[in-house]
Design a protein around this motif. Structure first.
Motif, short mmCIF file in Angstrom:
data_model
loop_
_atom_site.label_atom_id
_atom_site.label_comp_id
_atom_site.label_asym_id
_atom_site.label_seq_id
_atom_site.Cartn_x
_atom_site.Cartn_y
_atom_site.Cartn_z
N THR A 289 0.84 -1.20 0.00
CA THR A 289 0.00 0.00 0.00
C THR A 289 0.88 1.26 0.00
OG1 THR A 289 -0.17 -0.19 2.40
CG2 THR A 289 -1.98 -1.10 1.10
N ASP A 290 2.07 1.18 0.62
CA ASP A 290 2.99 2.33 0.58
C ASP A 290 3.51 2.58 -0.83
OD1 ASP A 290 2.69 2.80 3.28
OD2 ASP A 290 4.51 1.72 3.87
N ASP A 291 3.85 1.46 -1.53
CA ASP A 291 4.30 1.59 -2.93
C ASP A 291 3.21 2.27 -3.77
OD1 ASP A 291 6.53 0.08 -2.25
OD2 ASP A 291 5.70 -1.79 -3.06
N TRP A 292 1.98 1.88 -3.50
CA TRP A 292 0.84 2.42 -4.26
C TRP A 292 0.72 3.92 -4.04
CZ3 TRP A 292 -4.65 -0.34 -4.09
CH2 TRP A 292 -5.49 0.25 -5.04
N ARG A 293 0.70 4.29 -2.75
CA ARG A 293 0.54 5.71 -2.41
C ARG A 293 1.71 6.54 -2.95
NH1 ARG A 293 -1.47 8.40 2.67
NH2 ARG A 293 -1.82 6.32 3.50
N GLU A 294 2.91 6.04 -2.72
CA GLU A 294 4.11 6.79 -3.12
C GLU A 294 4.23 6.84 -4.65
OE1 GLU A 294 7.27 9.11 -3.10
OE2 GLU A 294 5.80 8.77 -1.51
N GLY A 295 3.90 5.72 -5.30
CA GLY A 295 3.96 5.67 -6.76
C GLY A 295 3.00 6.65 -7.41
N VAL A 296 1.82 6.78 -6.83
CA VAL A 296 0.85 7.73 -7.37
C VAL A 296 1.33 9.16 -7.09
CG1 VAL A 296 -1.50 8.62 -7.04
CG2 VAL A 296 -1.12 6.15 -7.30
N ARG A 297 1.88 9.37 -5.89
CA ARG A 297 2.35 10.72 -5.54
C ARG A 297 3.48 11.18 -6.47
NH1 ARG A 297 5.92 13.54 -3.65
NH2 ARG A 297 7.34 11.78 -3.46
N SER A 298 4.41 10.26 -6.75
CA SER A 298 5.57 10.65 -7.59
C SER A 298 5.22 10.66 -9.07
CB SER A 298 6.71 9.65 -7.35
OG SER A 298 6.39 8.40 -7.98
N GLY A 299 4.08 10.07 -9.42
CA GLY A 299 3.71 10.00 -10.83
C GLY A 299 4.19 8.73 -11.51
N ALA A 300 4.90 7.84 -10.77
CA ALA A 300 5.38 6.59 -11.38
C ALA A 300 4.20 5.68 -11.75
CB ALA A 300 6.33 5.87 -10.41
#
Ligand SMILES: *Cc1c(COP(=O)(O)O)cnc(C)c1O
Length: 363
Positions: A289-300
């Motif tokens: 879930t952290d990868d998901w949140r961070e990935g969306v935040r960074s645009g990845a």
């Protein structure tokens, strides 16, 4: 094996059927017939029967009603451009039905009988397959334990396989609508060694309360996380998930790997193949879930979608959780989600070449 046929003496009139097909919804109306095949230890599988659709008569002590020995499948038949009726990868559903049976200690229906049952029902109820390619006839094969008695120590020694069918309308009317999902840290769908990989009724019974909690949070669907850490993303409701990294031809699509607690979707498997053919990198992975949140935040992470037989592909627009939420992209359906959706639907409805021999003509 030829199926015996008892025709309904009371089928829906052409006018009644046309009225139903006008707005079929999902799983609300059923065709005029059903298929039944019984299994006992001594006689194995009985001859298949096509019967009028109607209620079952069961002893109140029937095993399925007490201990949940029940498995099911779901697949669709689509009207093809030449008027014939075809279904998508029924051999894969037949194989999964056998795996589910094995896990629930039930008799395994031979794959050929599974496919023949679809053919027999499609044949007699072919008028029920909608002509609109956005619609379909949904098949619901299922099997129940029929031994009578409350002994809990052994699996049933008799089973009944049934096949019913229901016309299904376009899943999205008025355009594809993204869903908002709730990350469930309170409830678990499946644990290692459990029945998460089997398509069994109990998995759904255990999920309803979490779905209700998601609805109470203003979300459309629940996202299941792993049982041990509540950290690794597994599935959404009754669908598998895909994450799109990047955009354009260099995009990468990733779906959570099958760990034994995920249901192995046939749509999921097909999209791994098709995404690769469309030039994307398609792979299985592990997403927290952290990868998901961070990935969306960074645009990845640019797009997220869910997939399954009923809706094919449903974009995920937003996420919420006990620790707050986020929106994926601008919250609207992404181009790769929609491209994959169109491509798979084109194969299923006979508008794109079936290079994998996935389609089986039923009628
Ligand atoms: C049936 C199901 C799916 C999707 O499988 P398909 O074969 O693609 O329809 C995904 N997750 C769960 C829990 C399911 O029951």
């Amino acid at each position: 094996m030829a199926f015996s046929v008892v025709r309904s003496t009371n089928p829906r009139s052409d006018a009644d059927r046309a009225a139903i097909l006008e707005a079929p919804g999902f799983g609300k109306h059923f065709t005029d017939h059903m298929v039944r095949i019984d299994w006992t230890e001594t006689d194995a599988w009985s001859q298949g029967q096509v019967l009028p659709y109607g209620p079952l008569s069961l002893d109140p002590a029937t095993a399925a009603l007490h201990y949940g020995q029940e498995i099911f499948e779901g697949l669709k038949a689509y009207r093809q451009p030449d008027g014939s009726i075809a279904t998508f990868r029924p051999d894969a559903n037949a194989a999964r039905f056998q795996r589910s049976a094995r896990r629930l200690a039930m008799a395994e229906l031979p794959a050929q009988l599974f496919v023949e049952s679809l053919q027999a029902l499609a044949e007699i109820d072919q008028e029920w397959v909608p002509n609109d390619p956005a619609e379909s006839l949904y098949f619901r094969p299922f099997m129940i334990a029929t031994e009578v008695g409350l002994g809990v120590n052994n699996p049933s020694r008799s089973y009944t396989y049934l096949l019913i069918a229901s016309p299904a309308g376009a899943y999205f009317t008025g355009g594809v609508r993204p869903v908002k999902v709730w990350l469930s840290t309170e409830y678990t769908r499946a644990a290692p060694g459990g029945t998460g990989e089997a398509k069994c009724a109990g998995n759904y019974a255990a999920a309803f309360l979490a779905q209700a909690a998601a609805t109470a949070q203003g979300c459309d669907q629940v996202v299941w996380l792993d049982a041990a850490e509540h950290r690794w993303v597994e599935e959404m409701g009754g669908m598998n998930l895909y994450f799109v990294y990047g955009s354009g031809p260099s995009a990468r699509v990733v779906t959570p790997a099958l760990t034994g607690t995920l249901l192995s979707g046939i749509t999921r498997d097909s999209l791994l193949v098709l995404a690769g053919e469309l030039g994307y990198t398609a792979e299985e992975g592990k997403i927290s879930t952290d990868d998901w949140r961070e990935g969306v935040r960074s645009g990845a992470i640019t797009e997220v979608f869910a997939c399954g037989t009923a809706a094919v592909i449903t974009p995920v627009g937003a996420v919420d959780s006990a620790n707050g939420g986020w929106t994926i992209g601008d919250g609207t359906p992404g181009p790769i989600s929609m491209q994959l959706r169109e491509h798979l639907l084109a194969i299923q409805t006979g508008r794109a070449e079936d290079t994998h021999d996935w389609m089986l003509k039923l009628v």
